[in-house]
Design an enzyme around this catalytic site. Structure first.
Site, PDB file in Angstrom:
ATOM      1  N   HIS A   1       1.713   4.474  -2.863  1.00  0.00           N
ATOM      2  CA  HIS A   1       1.847   5.935  -2.775  1.00  0.00           C
ATOM      3  C   HIS A   1       3.072   6.415  -3.548  1.00  0.00           C
ATOM      4  CE1 HIS A   1      -1.476   6.713  -0.172  1.00  0.00           C
ATOM      5  NE2 HIS A   1      -1.007   6.020   0.843  1.00  0.00           N
TER       6      HIS A   1
ATOM      7  N   HIS B   1       3.121   9.060  -6.628  1.00  0.00           N
ATOM      8  CA  HIS B   1       4.016  10.217  -6.668  1.00  0.00           C
ATOM      9  C   HIS B   1       4.795  10.256  -7.978  1.00  0.00           C
ATOM     10  CE1 HIS B   1       7.824  12.380  -5.130  1.00  0.00           C
ATOM     11  NE2 HIS B   1       6.911  13.283  -5.410  1.00  0.00           N
TER      12      HIS B   1
ATOM     13  N   HIS C   1       0.841  -1.199   0.000  1.00  0.00           N
ATOM     14  CA  HIS C   1       0.000   0.000   0.000  1.00  0.00           C
ATOM     15  C   HIS C   1       0.877   1.251   0.000  1.00  0.00           C
ATOM     16  CE1 HIS C   1      -3.332   2.710   1.177  1.00  0.00           C
ATOM     17  NE2 HIS C   1      -2.409   3.288   1.941  1.00  0.00           N
ATOM     18  N   GLU C   2       1.886   1.266   0.848  1.00  0.00           N
ATOM     19  CA  GLU C   2       2.785   2.424   0.894  1.00  0.00           C
ATOM     20  C   GLU C   2       3.580   2.548  -0.396  1.00  0.00           C
ATOM     21  OE1 GLU C   2       2.372   4.609   3.061  1.00  0.00           O
ATOM     22  OE2 GLU C   2       1.068   3.399   4.328  1.00  0.00           O
TER      23      GLU C   2
END
Length: 239
Positions: free
Chosen positions: A107, A111, A103-104
């Site tokens: 991100h 980005h 999940h991270e």
């Protein structure tokens, strides 16, 4: 907390549904994470190893992975391009650990791809931090001036109160933008987990449960913020 006479402010009832929802959401994420923390990922990958594969597969080999303390403190820092994984995720080979780590990593992909909602959220963070700190102060000061029932203070109270409400709305906007950012990161995580076969096929269901439960906490945060705004406006209407 506001009080009227010797009794509790009746507008508190507006917060009860959101508070219950928030408690349920927190319970869901803790339960799901705890349950699947005890389930070893069938592929034997740790959270850090899974995240590394996701990052490298998306051309993000320059993004570092670092371990941080705490539980569920995982985050991606776009400024330093570092993915921080908590101690119960980084070097743990559970289904929960891999799900959260991916999940991270999602991100980081957002980005790199210039995902618009993420750019908006990151761009308004300084404003929202300031608004969050000042909104309640202005709202309380405004209400105190309004409750004095003085003509000279009423206009000033209205002005200060309105500025406080505008600042609080900025916080709600932040929560509103955060929701699709988090949902999209989870969607990307599941796609990467399946594409790269980061967990065994029988573990996919667990990954979805962990990420779905985590998403509910962001829905709950938005619900609490909206409920607080409704309560603030209800209190204003009583003066």
């Amino acid at each position: 907390m506001f009080y009227y006479g010797y009794g509790l402010d009746p507008t508190i009832i507006l917060l009860i549904p959101a508070m219950i929802f928030a408690l349920v959401a927190q319970g869901m994420v803790k339960s799901a994470f705890s349950t699947y923390s005890r389930v070893r990922n069938g592929k034997g990958l740790t959270g850090a190893q899974a995240a590394r594969q996701v990052l490298d597969n998306n051309g993000l080999s320059d993004v570092r992975i670092e371990q941080i303390s705490g539980s569920l403190t995982d985050n991606y820092d776009p400024r330093s391009r570092v993915l921080h994984l908590s101690s119960d995720v980084c070097n743990v080979d559970s289904v929960s650990a891999v799900s959260v780590a991916c999940h991270e990593a999602g991100h980081a992909i957002q980005h790199a791809n210039g995902y618009v909602p993420l750019k908006i959220r990151n761009g308004i963070v300084p404003v929202v931090n300031f608004a969050s700190n000042i909104s309640w102060i202005l709202i309380v000061i405004g209400l105190l001036l309004l409750f004095q029932q003085s003509g000279s203070t009423s206009a000033l109270g209205n002005l200060i109160f309105d500025i406080g409400v505008i600042a609080f709305v900025a916080v709600i906007v932040f929560h509103l933008i955060t929701l699709p950012v988090e949902l999209n990161a989870s969607k990307r995580a599941i796609e990467q987990i399946e594409t790269l076969s980061l967990v065994a096929s029988e573990d996919i269901r667990g990954s979805r449960k962990v990420l779905r439960a985590a998403a509910m906490t962001y829905v709950a945060a938005l619900a609490m913020a909206v409920a607080n705004l409704l309560r603030i406006l209800a209190i204003r209407g009583r003066d």
